[in-house]
Design a protein around this motif. Sequence first.
Motif, PDB file in Angstrom:
ATOM      1  N   TYR A 194      44.942  45.011  31.802  1.00 24.29           N
ATOM      2  CA  TYR A 194      44.556  43.245  32.022  1.00 24.29           C
ATOM      3  C   TYR A 194      45.738  42.849  32.886  1.00 24.29           C
ATOM      4  CZ  TYR A 194      43.459  38.493  30.618  1.00 24.29           C
ATOM      5  OH  TYR A 194      43.081  37.131  30.526  1.00 24.29           O
ATOM      6  N   GLU A 249      47.310  40.189  36.224  1.00 19.39           N
ATOM      7  CA  GLU A 249      47.536  38.702  36.307  1.00 19.39           C
ATOM      8  C   GLU A 249      46.426  37.928  37.181  1.00 19.39           C
ATOM      9  OE1 GLU A 249      51.072  38.080  38.772  1.00 19.39           O
ATOM     10  OE2 GLU A 249      52.335  38.889  37.352  1.00 19.39           O
ATOM     11  N   GLU A 302      43.913  37.486  34.304  1.00 24.71           N
ATOM     12  CA  GLU A 302      44.369  36.151  33.514  1.00 24.71           C
ATOM     13  C   GLU A 302      44.287  34.963  34.148  1.00 24.71           C
ATOM     14  OE1 GLU A 302      48.473  34.778  31.273  1.00 24.71           O
ATOM     15  OE2 GLU A 302      48.616  36.522  32.310  1.00 24.71           O
TER      16      GLU A 302
END
Length: 873
Positions: A35, A37, A40
């Motif tokens: 996961y 950046e 995100e």
Amino acid sequence: MNSDPTKLAPKEGEEDDEQYQDPDNEVGLFSTAPYEEDDEEADRVWDMIDAKMDERRKARREAREKEELARYRLERPKISQQFADLKRQLTSIDDAEWAAIPEVGDLVGKNRKKSKAPERFTPMPDTMIAAARDKSGYANALDATEQKLGGIVSAAAAGLTGGDDMMTNFREIGQARDKVLGLKLDQVSSDSVSGKTTIDPKGYLTDLNSVVVKSDAEIGDIKKARLLLNSVITTNPKHAPGWIAAARLEEVAGRPVHARNIIAKGCEQCPKNEDVWLEAARLNNVENSKIILGDAVRHLPQSVKIWLKAVSLETDNKAKKKVLRRALEFIPNSVKLWRAAVNLEENPEDAKVLLSRAVELVPLSVDLWLALARLETYQNAQKVLNKARAAIPTSHEIWIAAARLQEEHGKAEMVDRIITSAAKALSQSGVLLDRDQWIEEAEKCEKNGSVLTCQAIVRATIGMGIEDEDRKSTWMEDAESCIAHGAIQTARAIYAHALKVFPGKASIWQQAAYLEKSHGTPQSLEELLQRAVKYCPQAEVLWLMGAKEKWLAGDVESARAILEEAFRANPNSEQIWLAAVKVESENDEYDRARKLLELARKESGTERVWMKSVMLERQMKNYDQCNALLDEALEKYPTFDKLWMIKGQIEESQDNTTKAREVYNKAVKNCPKSVILWILLARLEEKLGMVTKARASIEKARFINPKTSELWVEAIRIEKRNNNMAVAKSLAAKALQECPSSGAIWTEVIFMEARPQRKARSVDALKKCEHDPIVVTAVARLFWTDRKIEKARNWFQKAIQIDPDQGDSFAWWYKFELQHGTKEQQDICIKRCVAAEPRHGEHWQAVAKDVANIGKKTEEILRICADKLELVK
């Protein structure tokens, strides 16, 4: 290649279970991916977008949810909402009522506490069982006592009296009964004193009238309304209409004290509402109302209604003036208060002073200015109106008042000038008064007696806003409207203005002449007609109207002079020739009439001139000359049916029936479209006994003239006269198919029926031809035969209104009034008949055109016609 051979690819048409898995909880191929950046950041951007979209739709969504919730609560309210009104009432329960409320367990049967004491049963003794057995049984032997008293009779006596020791005292029973009856009588007569009732009969009846007996439904409605209004004034005590409605409800329910208490609370809660104070004053007596209104003006010193109510409560003029002056201190610009104060003043000087002050404080009130001008002298009134005009330049009432002031003081030349200036000044000030409004003002001036002002308004404003080509028709409509409103002077002014603009229009002169004839004097009519024939010398009607008026007034020489002038203006006019002949023949100047007709035959020579020549000779019983003129006229005009009629009638009058039939046969060949000739031929044939020929003639006439009701009526009457009622009814049915809206046919159908069926037939006739005077007269005759006098009179008058030219209706009405009416009612019938001058009607024409009745007036013809009518039984 799939690394796991046990997992097979989904078949075509099947869904993959993993395609709808949650991306935030991924399993499978990407479950182990890191996961980062950018992931995100992408999730944060998507969250922002979701939040933004959610915020955009939030208001609409919340409104929709709120509406759905409200609709849901309306259909399925909460328990607390259902008992909200009862919970509000719990606040008024005291401790004793709380203590009196039962426990829930005491009200529920299955939870009701049972007594812990055991139930006990006591056996019944044998003596009671034996006594019950003996009571229901029958005795079949005599005991010792019965044997001593001697048999069954003695036993019965012993059983009733109980033996010697138990003898019944009937005297005591009678005394007790009398005593009870006396007590009841004393109770009934407890409102009597020394034989006289203490009840006031008049007062008792008044009390009975004041008792309002209400039904259960009304009492229930009052209770519901009281509950609802209590809720209104409790939840919103500042709502004034709620207090007023609650007070009026108690007043209607017969509880005036409660009503006063409620409205008093309303005054405390709504001290700034004038309606509450006025209602409180209405519900109280005069003294209390004065106190209440005194409190009201302290809270609402600017309320005109409260001050006027306070004035109305005072009985003394001095007190009223005092209250009004106090009111004007608080409200100096109220027109109503000033008007009331001025009306109370008995001295004109005091009223003048008040009005002077009023127009200073309220300079825009037209009524106050006009009232002041009416009280002033001529000079001062002019000054007042000038000031008023300066203060209110848009008021037309002030201009009109100024014109009326000049008219009242004989300044006629100033009236036109003022009204003309008014029209210009008001248009410049932007006041858009249309022509109809000015005409209304003219009518008002006429009603107030200001005729010159009325005429000036018409002259100055009648042409406003009209195209040149529409002026004549519009002005005629305006004049007719004014006549309908009873404004004769206004209509006369409109006609006068129209005649100035269109002096050569004979129709305007004619309408103006009719107005003068109906509402003017003989002198005004004569003057108008003299001016009319100067401008319209070719208008024959105007000449004839002038000559007729002179002739009716008995001035034969003037009538001749007018007709001579008319001859010079219209040398070949048939109407003027015939009018001159009528004047001479009506005055028994037969030689002059014969000479005039000779000249007329040479100059004009029309069909009617020849016919009048023949009629004159027939009237003088000069049959040889009459036949000679007829032969000469028929050579010139063989298709003029009236000449043939006269010829046939002359032959019939001389008993030359064969020759008369020949004349009629020739007549119908030359004039096949003349219905009257066919009917005369058929009647003559029937008179000669040739009924079959008469039927054939009428049938031939119907073939040539289809859908002619007169021919059908004659065919029906031929059968009736020969007692062929079945054939007559059959013909009537065919006639109604061909002429369904003929009143004459329906009349025959109605009176052919038996009396019980005539009413139903008349209803059918009225449905087909409601506005036919013949049918309406037939219905009136039916009421007459049924002795329904007032209904018959109303229907006769209705027939006259529908068609005043139908002489038969007048004749039937007059015959009815001779039998059932008074002298006044008979005179009314004659007067209306003379005014209408009817010329049509089967019976009327037969009488009016009879040679023996030539020259008779309308009233005489009415009497003769009524005598000849026969009522069908």
